[in-house]
Design a protein around this motif. Structure first.
Motif, PDB file in Angstrom:
ATOM      1  N   GLY A  86       0.855  -1.180   0.000  1.00  0.00           N
ATOM      2  CA  GLY A  86       0.000   0.000   0.000  1.00  0.00           C
ATOM      3  C   GLY A  86       0.889   1.228   0.000  1.00  0.00           C
ATOM      4  N   LEU A  87       0.798   2.049  -1.027  1.00  0.00           N
ATOM      5  CA  LEU A  87       1.638   3.243  -1.190  1.00  0.00           C
ATOM      6  C   LEU A  87       0.779   4.488  -1.065  1.00  0.00           C
ATOM      7  CD1 LEU A  87       4.591   4.159  -2.326  1.00  0.00           C
ATOM      8  CD2 LEU A  87       3.323   4.516  -4.442  1.00  0.00           C
ATOM      9  N   ASP A  88       1.237   5.461  -0.276  1.00  0.00           N
ATOM     10  CA  ASP A  88       0.489   6.704  -0.130  1.00  0.00           C
ATOM     11  C   ASP A  88       1.447   7.812   0.281  1.00  0.00           C
ATOM     12  OD1 ASP A  88      -2.821   7.114   0.293  1.00  0.00           O
ATOM     13  OD2 ASP A  88      -1.556   8.736   1.022  1.00  0.00           O
ATOM     14  N   ILE A  89       1.099   9.057  -0.056  1.00  0.00           N
ATOM     15  CA  ILE A  89       1.951  10.187   0.338  1.00  0.00           C
ATOM     16  C   ILE A  89       1.579  10.733   1.712  1.00  0.00           C
ATOM     17  CG2 ILE A  89       2.487  10.867  -2.018  1.00  0.00           C
ATOM     18  CD1 ILE A  89       0.502  13.171  -1.732  1.00  0.00           C
ATOM     19  N   SER A  90       0.507  10.240   2.297  1.00  0.00           N
ATOM     20  CA  SER A  90       0.051  10.750   3.595  1.00  0.00           C
ATOM     21  C   SER A  90       0.440   9.806   4.735  1.00  0.00           C
ATOM     22  CB  SER A  90      -1.467  10.930   3.585  1.00  0.00           C
ATOM     23  OG  SER A  90      -1.952  11.168   4.894  1.00  0.00           O
ATOM     24  N   PRO A  91       1.405  10.183   5.545  1.00  0.00           N
ATOM     25  CA  PRO A  91       1.752   9.357   6.706  1.00  0.00           C
ATOM     26  C   PRO A  91       0.570   9.168   7.665  1.00  0.00           C
ATOM     27  CG  PRO A  91       3.457  11.007   6.317  1.00  0.00           C
ATOM     28  CD  PRO A  91       2.302  11.337   5.414  1.00  0.00           C
ATOM     29  N   GLY A  92      -0.285  10.172   7.779  1.00  0.00           N
ATOM     30  CA  GLY A  92      -1.445  10.055   8.659  1.00  0.00           C
ATOM     31  C   GLY A  92      -2.404   8.967   8.211  1.00  0.00           C
ATOM     32  N   MET A  93      -2.691   8.921   6.925  1.00  0.00           N
ATOM     33  CA  MET A  93      -3.577   7.885   6.391  1.00  0.00           C
ATOM     34  C   MET A  93      -2.940   6.509   6.558  1.00  0.00           C
ATOM     35  SD  MET A  93      -6.379   9.337   5.165  1.00  0.00           S
ATOM     36  CE  MET A  93      -7.096   8.590   3.719  1.00  0.00           C
ATOM     37  N   LEU A  94      -1.646   6.422   6.274  1.00  0.00           N
ATOM     38  CA  LEU A  94      -0.954   5.138   6.405  1.00  0.00           C
ATOM     39  C   LEU A  94      -0.928   4.650   7.849  1.00  0.00           C
ATOM     40  CD1 LEU A  94       1.999   5.634   3.931  1.00  0.00           C
ATOM     41  CD2 LEU A  94       0.105   4.033   3.692  1.00  0.00           C
TER      42      LEU A  94
END
Length: 161
Positions: A86-94
């Motif tokens: 799972g790749l995302d630019i938001s550390p909060g969402m991750l």
């Protein structure tokens, strides 16, 4: 000429930074908001994506703009691949997603990483399947993002947006 769309018009930040800030801010409430705003259709869309991806029996799956990981979790449980990233630019969402992955005891199968869809660190031809549920709208440079997807997707792989 392509129009630049930014979440915050009065900000000097670039689109990626604005998107990161926005999702970090709402990360703890995102899942509930998404269900209400979409009237639950987001769940149906995920099920359809899993059905399409599953036809290829993928072993290595990349879920770009994974957010809180709902699709990554669904694919891991339903399709039984070797690995889901799972790749995302938001550390909060991750962070929310990592908690969900741990709760489901899938930390050995699902890796949640901070990353930019337009500049991925994966080797060429890594993934059998790549998904981008809702995040393609947040790509700062759509062409560059799609080129990166093509680079890391195996020639026989499937892309579902």
């Amino acid at each position: 000429m392509a129009k630049t769309v930014k979440p915050y018009k009065d900000s000097d930040l670039g689109k990626k930074e604005q998107v990161t800030k926005m999702f970090d801010t709402i990360s703890k409430n995102y899942d509930g908001l998404n269900r209400v705003i979409s009237l639950g259709i987001d769940v149906k869309w995920r099920k359809k994506v899993v059905q399409i991806v599953g036809k290829n029996n993928p072993k290595q799956i990349l879920d770009i703009a994974t957010g809180t990981g709902d699709l990554a979790l669904m694919m891991a449980k339903t399709l039984q691949p070797d690995r889901v990233v799972g790749l995302d630019i938001s550390p909060g969402m991750l962070e929310v997603g990592k908690q969900k992955v741990a709760k489901e005891k899938l930390t050995e199968k699902i890796e949640m990483i901070v990353g930019d869809s337009e500049n991925m660190s994966f080797k060429d031809n890594t993934f059998d399947a790549i998904t981008v549920s809702f995040g393609v709208r947040n790509f700062a440079d759509l062409d560059k993002g799609l080129q990166e997807i093509e680079r890391v997707l195996k020639p026989t792989g499937i892309l579902v947006i």
